[in-house]
Design a protein around this motif. Structure first.
Motif, PDB file in Angstrom:
ATOM      1  N   ASP A  54       0.879  -1.166   0.000  1.00 14.76           N
ATOM      2  CA  ASP A  54       0.000   0.000   0.000  1.00 14.76           C
ATOM      3  C   ASP A  54       0.915   1.214   0.000  1.00 14.76           C
ATOM      4  N   TRP A  55       1.275   1.684  -1.196  1.00 15.61           N
ATOM      5  CA  TRP A  55       2.232   2.767  -1.354  1.00 15.61           C
ATOM      6  C   TRP A  55       1.525   4.009  -1.852  1.00 15.61           C
ATOM      7  N   ASN A  56       1.998   5.144  -1.371  1.00 16.75           N
ATOM      8  CA  ASN A  56       1.398   6.422  -1.720  1.00 16.75           C
ATOM      9  C   ASN A  56       2.480   7.420  -2.098  1.00 16.75           C
ATOM     10  N   ILE A  57       2.145   8.265  -3.052  1.00 15.21           N
ATOM     11  CA  ILE A  57       3.007   9.386  -3.422  1.00 15.21           C
ATOM     12  C   ILE A  57       2.127  10.633  -3.397  1.00 15.21           C
ATOM     13  N   THR A  58       2.589  11.656  -2.698  1.00 14.73           N
ATOM     14  CA  THR A  58       1.901  12.944  -2.681  1.00 14.73           C
ATOM     15  C   THR A  58       2.895  13.991  -3.149  1.00 14.73           C
ATOM     16  N   ASP A  59       2.514  14.748  -4.207  1.00 14.28           N
ATOM     17  CA  ASP A  59       3.439  15.751  -4.738  1.00 14.28           C
ATOM     18  C   ASP A  59       3.176  17.123  -4.134  1.00 14.28           C
ATOM     19  N   ASP A  60       4.043  18.081  -4.463  1.00 15.97           N
ATOM     20  CA  ASP A  60       3.949  19.408  -3.864  1.00 15.97           C
ATOM     21  C   ASP A  60       2.744  20.209  -4.345  1.00 15.97           C
ATOM     22  N   ALA A  61       2.018  19.707  -5.336  1.00 17.58           N
ATOM     23  CA  ALA A  61       0.782  20.350  -5.785  1.00 17.58           C
ATOM     24  C   ALA A  61      -0.437  19.751  -5.083  1.00 17.58           C
ATOM     25  N   GLY A  62      -0.205  18.755  -4.209  1.00 18.39           N
ATOM     26  CA  GLY A  62      -1.300  18.129  -3.480  1.00 18.39           C
ATOM     27  C   GLY A  62      -1.918  16.931  -4.174  1.00 18.39           C
ATOM     28  N   ASN A  63      -1.374  16.528  -5.324  1.00 19.01           N
ATOM     29  CA  ASN A  63      -1.873  15.341  -6.019  1.00 19.01           C
ATOM     30  C   ASN A  63      -1.392  14.090  -5.298  1.00 19.01           C
ATOM     31  N   SER A  64      -2.274  13.093  -5.183  1.00 19.15           N
ATOM     32  CA  SER A  64      -1.913  11.837  -4.533  1.00 19.15           C
ATOM     33  C   SER A  64      -2.092  10.675  -5.491  1.00 19.15           C
ATOM     34  N   TYR A  65      -1.166   9.730  -5.403  1.00 18.04           N
ATOM     35  CA  TYR A  65      -1.196   8.515  -6.218  1.00 18.04           C
ATOM     36  C   TYR A  65      -1.045   7.339  -5.265  1.00 18.04           C
ATOM     37  N   ASN A  66      -1.779   6.248  -5.534  1.00 23.55           N
ATOM     38  CA  ASN A  66      -1.769   5.100  -4.637  1.00 23.55           C
ATOM     39  C   ASN A  66      -1.606   3.804  -5.420  1.00 23.55           C
ATOM     40  N   ASP A  67      -0.814   2.893  -4.867  1.00 24.89           N
ATOM     41  CA  ASP A  67      -0.702   1.532  -5.390  1.00 24.89           C
ATOM     42  C   ASP A  67      -0.971   0.589  -4.229  1.00 24.89           C
ATOM     43  N   SER A  68      -2.191   0.117  -4.158  1.00 25.36           N
ATOM     44  CA  SER A  68      -2.581  -0.841  -3.129  1.00 25.36           C
ATOM     45  C   SER A  68      -2.940  -2.126  -3.870  1.00 25.36           C
ATOM     46  N   SER A  69      -1.946  -3.002  -3.989  1.00 33.27           N
ATOM     47  CA  SER A  69      -2.158  -4.196  -4.796  1.00 33.27           C
ATOM     48  C   SER A  69      -1.460  -5.399  -4.188  1.00 33.27           C
ATOM     49  N   ALA A  70      -1.853  -6.559  -4.675  1.00 34.42           N
ATOM     50  CA  ALA A  70      -1.246  -7.805  -4.225  1.00 34.42           C
ATOM     51  C   ALA A  70       0.100  -7.992  -4.907  1.00 34.42           C
ATOM     52  N   GLY A  71       1.044  -8.536  -4.166  1.00 33.20           N
ATOM     53  CA  GLY A  71       2.321  -8.931  -4.740  1.00 33.20           C
ATOM     54  C   GLY A  71       3.202  -7.790  -5.183  1.00 33.20           C
ATOM     55  N   SER A 103       3.302   1.036   3.173  1.00 34.80           N
ATOM     56  CA  SER A 103       3.641  -0.179   3.903  1.00 34.80           C
ATOM     57  C   SER A 103       3.673  -1.389   2.976  1.00 34.80           C
ATOM     58  N   CYS A 104       4.337  -2.437   3.475  1.00 33.57           N
ATOM     59  CA  CYS A 104       4.341  -3.750   2.831  1.00 33.57           C
ATOM     60  C   CYS A 104       3.447  -4.658   3.657  1.00 33.57           C
ATOM     61  N   LYS A 105       2.701  -5.514   2.991  1.00 30.47           N
ATOM     62  CA  LYS A 105       1.816  -6.456   3.672  1.00 30.47           C
ATOM     63  C   LYS A 105       2.527  -7.803   3.760  1.00 30.47           C
ATOM     64  N   ILE A 106       2.670  -8.288   4.988  1.00 31.79           N
ATOM     65  CA  ILE A 106       3.467  -9.484   5.243  1.00 31.79           C
ATOM     66  C   ILE A 106       2.661 -10.492   6.049  1.00 31.79           C
ATOM     67  N   LEU A 107       2.760 -11.739   5.632  1.00 30.78           N
ATOM     68  CA  LEU A 107       2.093 -12.834   6.330  1.00 30.78           C
ATOM     69  C   LEU A 107       3.166 -13.765   6.887  1.00 30.78           C
ATOM     70  N   SER A 108       3.187 -13.915   8.210  1.00 26.88           N
ATOM     71  CA  SER A 108       4.148 -14.821   8.849  1.00 26.88           C
ATOM     72  C   SER A 108       3.610 -16.244   8.793  1.00 26.88           C
ATOM     73  N   GLU A 109       4.521 -17.210   8.666  1.00 32.60           N
ATOM     74  CA  GLU A 109       4.147 -18.616   8.593  1.00 32.60           C
ATOM     75  C   GLU A 109       3.329 -19.004   9.825  1.00 32.60           C
ATOM     76  N   GLY A 110       2.233 -19.708   9.588  1.00 35.20           N
ATOM     77  CA  GLY A 110       1.372 -20.161  10.666  1.00 35.20           C
ATOM     78  C   GLY A 110       0.402 -19.112  11.180  1.00 35.20           C
TER      79      GLY A 110
END
Length: 136
Positions: A54-71, A103-110
């Motif tokens: 779930d990554w975000n970029i916000t530029d100095d003009a206030g524009n926001s970009y998001n990549d919330s995806s699997a893998g 952030s990175c999404k992480i699943l621990s074994e078990g």
């Protein structure tokens, strides 16, 4: 890894994430191609799987970009203790200054609950002397 680069590092629950931004190209006064390198290290005692971001970029003009995806480019890496995964990508921006966070999404074994481990926040900021490091 990027040679001659300054890394920003965060760590939580035995997971260390190193990040480094790279100005890849300046196409015009207001068009930039930014690259970024991430290294996710499993310093825990458990096997983990990187299941998403779930990554975000916000530029100095206030524009926001998001990549919330699997893998990560179609991969769901599994890391034993002591192993790491390197990831590079690029993004075009119409601004000379922005902030990258998330952030990175992480699943621990078990485990059945996904943990979100914060990546280090870093700036994508053009300076007059910026050089392009080499990715190895």
């Amino acid at each position: 890894m990027l040679e001659d680069a300054d890394y920003i590092v965060s760590q939580a629950d035995g997971i260390r994430i190193s990040a480094c931004p790279v100005l890849v190209d300046k196409l015009a006064p207001s068009n930039f191609i930014w690259g970024y390198y991430l290294c996710i290290e499993n310093n825990s005692n458990e096997r983990i799987q990187l299941v998403g971001k779930d990554w975000n970029i916000t530029d100095d003009a206030g524009n926001s970009y998001n990549d919330s995806s699997a893998g990560f480019k179609g991969e769901l890496p599994e890391l034993e203790p002591g192993e790491y995964f390197e990831f590079t990508s690029e993004t075009p921006l119409a601004s000379a200054n922005a902030v990258f966070y998330g952030s990175c999404k992480i699943l621990s074994e078990g485990q059945s609950q996904i943990k979100e481990i914060r990546i280090p926040t870093f700036s994508l900021s053009v300076s007059g002397n910026q050089t392009i490091p080499t990715i190895h």
